[in-house]
Design an enzyme around this catalytic site. Structure first.
Site, PDB file in Angstrom:
ATOM      1  N   CYS A  46      -2.033   2.199  -7.391  1.00 21.39           N
ATOM      2  CA  CYS A  46      -2.955   1.418  -8.212  1.00 21.39           C
ATOM      3  C   CYS A  46      -4.259   1.175  -7.440  1.00 21.39           C
ATOM      4  O   CYS A  46      -4.882   2.098  -6.955  1.00 21.39           O
ATOM      5  CB  CYS A  46      -2.275   0.117  -8.651  1.00 21.39           C
ATOM      6  SG  CYS A  46      -3.185  -0.809  -9.900  1.00 21.39           S
ATOM      7  N   ASP A  75       0.989   4.730 -19.348  1.00 26.88           N
ATOM      8  CA  ASP A  75       0.392   3.686 -18.502  1.00 26.88           C
ATOM      9  C   ASP A  75      -0.780   3.066 -19.253  1.00 26.88           C
ATOM     10  O   ASP A  75      -1.807   3.708 -19.466  1.00 26.88           O
ATOM     11  CB  ASP A  75      -0.073   4.299 -17.187  1.00 26.88           C
ATOM     12  CG  ASP A  75      -0.521   3.257 -16.169  1.00 26.88           C
ATOM     13  OD1 ASP A  75      -0.808   2.109 -16.570  1.00 26.88           O
ATOM     14  OD2 ASP A  75      -0.581   3.590 -14.980  1.00 26.88           O
ATOM     15  N   HIS A 100       3.026   2.048 -16.148  1.00 28.36           N
ATOM     16  CA  HIS A 100       2.439   1.717 -14.848  1.00 28.36           C
ATOM     17  C   HIS A 100       3.491   1.239 -13.860  1.00 28.36           C
ATOM     18  O   HIS A 100       3.542   1.706 -12.718  1.00 28.36           O
ATOM     19  CB  HIS A 100       1.378   0.637 -15.045  1.00 28.36           C
ATOM     20  CG  HIS A 100       0.522   0.406 -13.842  1.00 28.36           C
ATOM     21  ND1 HIS A 100      -0.543   1.213 -13.519  1.00 28.36           N
ATOM     22  CD2 HIS A 100       0.565  -0.550 -12.873  1.00 28.36           C
ATOM     23  CE1 HIS A 100      -1.122   0.774 -12.418  1.00 28.36           C
ATOM     24  NE2 HIS A 100      -0.463  -0.296 -12.011  1.00 28.36           N
TER      25      HIS A 100
END
Length: 446
Positions: free
Chosen positions: A158, A313, A342
């Site tokens: 991320c 995601d 995600h």
């Protein structure tokens, strides 16, 4: 016509059954609440091998974790996991059978992880330059020294992936291979909700940090939850109620809820810089990002790059990641796109069966390239030694990584002397490198 007495009895019977079910549910609920309170997370043993400010650099111990890897199957080049500044990193080690850390250890990798911990009010002025060019760089140097490797592997998750790209652009010689997991890299109508919400037309991050200093985790958590409000506020609790009799489900639910609740504040200056430069201005993708007075030149990213993206995601959709591979010079790029979200990328059982073995093998293959090329055999050992003495290998030039070196060698430019005798324009064409970067190579050998 139904008998009124029978109808009344049916109503009473149904009511009694519902009362009985509610009582049984209440009994189970007490047990399940106790189960939820006792769940453990982040259980893979690790030692803190470096500390700076709030951060801790963890080194995982496979033997203490009960993972027995033969000496000849252990990888020499370690992997440093760079986690995001938001939430706790144990989502990558949620439970033994859903632990990214353990999958990498089981594949023979030496694994480190940066746990940023929570910034204090004194840290609100920390910038991306502090996190990338000081904290990450110091951790990389510790791992390099401990492993006796000039370059190591990095896996960023991320926001940690975005920072890992910045780091790799600033220090390419220290990065052997770069893995990017659910990493936001391209924000130009990529379809992400966060991109729309963070648009400068509607949102000014400066107002948030003026109000709070550091950005509160509760502020961030509510924003993420509102991206899918039905699931986050209704559906998941319905699923929980329907699965109270399933102890494993309850444990998994409890671990995730604990992770969601244990948020981490984000340093104010970094939050504003990330929103303004990355989301709103798309500077990383456009190769216009500066950290302090240093250009984060993505033309330096010539090491192998693998993106792991989730098809569903909603935080960082694939369209916010995949285009980045087209604007970096690396000749070894790949994308694993999987039908997950995600967080599911880290914790779903299917990704641990289908995705993480691929990622582990990808790192292994890229970590063996130098070792295999160095194994010349006894017949040509003397010739190789003489060549190195006469003129160092092309890859010893600062800025010429494995990809550029491979292209140059294929054209017969194998040593510094070969480079010195070549024309810069020809070299730039052969290496597929920016002319300015090639000029730096020639300056370095003068």
């Amino acid at each position: 016509m139904a008998d009124p007495l029978s109808a009344a009895l049916d109503v009473q019977r149904q009511a009694l059954e519902e009362i009985q079910e509610a009582g049984e549910t209440a009994e189970v609920l007490d047990d399940r609440l106790e189960t939820m309170a006792d769940v453990e997370v982040g259980t893979t043993p690790a030692d803190v091998v470096y500390e700076e400010n709030k951060l801790e650099l963890l080194h995982y111990d496979p033997e203490a974790a009960g993972i027995d890897i033969p000496e000849d199957e252990r990888e020499d080049v370690p992997i440093l996991i760079v986690y995001a500044l938001i939430n706790k990193p144990y989502i990558l080690d949620l439970q033994p059978n859903r632990s990214v850390v353990r999958r990498l250890l089981e594949a023979g990798h030496d694994v480190y992880l940066i746990d940023w911990n929570e910034p204090s009010r004194l840290d609100r002025h920390l910038t991306l330059e502090d996190y990338v060019d000081r904290y990450i760089d110091n951790c990389v140097d510790v791992v390099r020294e401990r492993s006796s490797q000039d370059a190591i592997n990095i896996l960023g998750y991320c926001m940690g992936g975005t920072m890992s790209v910045m780091y790799s652009a600033l220090h390419p010689a220290k990065v052997n291979a770069l893995g990017l997991m659910a990493t936001g890299l391209y924000f130009e109508e990529s379809g992400g909700v966060l991109e729309r919400w963070g648009d400068e037309e509607y949102y000014d991050p400066g107002q948030v940090i003026e109000t709070f200093g550091n950005v509160p985790s509760e502020f961030l958590d509510e924003g993420f939850a509102l991206m899918d409000p039905i699931d986050n506020y209704v559906t998941k609790y319905v699923r929980f109620a329907e699965n109270l009799d399933n102890e494993d489900f309850v444990k998994n639910f409890a671990r995730m809820e604990r992770w969601l609740e244990e948020g981490v504040d984000v340093a104010g200056a970094t939050y504003a810089q990330f929103l303004e430069d990355i989301y709103q201005s798309n500077k990383l993708y456009e190769n216009e990002l500066y950290l302090g007075d240093q250009h984060v030149d993505i033309d330096n990213i010539d090491m192998p790059v693998l993106q792991i993206v989730g098809e569903y995601d909603h935080l960082v959709p694939p369209s916010a990641s995949k285009p980045f591979n087209d604007v970096i010079p690396s000749g070894d790029t790949g994308i694993i796109e999987y039908s997950t979200g995600h967080v599911g990328m880290a914790v779903s059982s299917s990704t641990h069966e289908d995705v993480w073995p691929q990622v582990a093998e990808w790192f292994s293959e890229r970590s063996r390239i130098e070792e295999e090329s160095a194994d010349t055999g006894p017949e040509d050992a003397e010739e190789t030694t003489e060549e190195v003495v006469d003129s160092p290998d092309i890859e010893t030039v600062d800025g010429i990584g494995p990809t550029y070196a491979e292209r140059l060698r294929a054209a017969g430019i194998e040593t510094i002397e070969d480079l010195r005798e070549s024309d810069p324009e020809t070299v730039a064409e052969i290496a597929e490198a920016p002319p300015g970067r090639v000029e730096d190579w020639f300056d370095a050998i003068e």
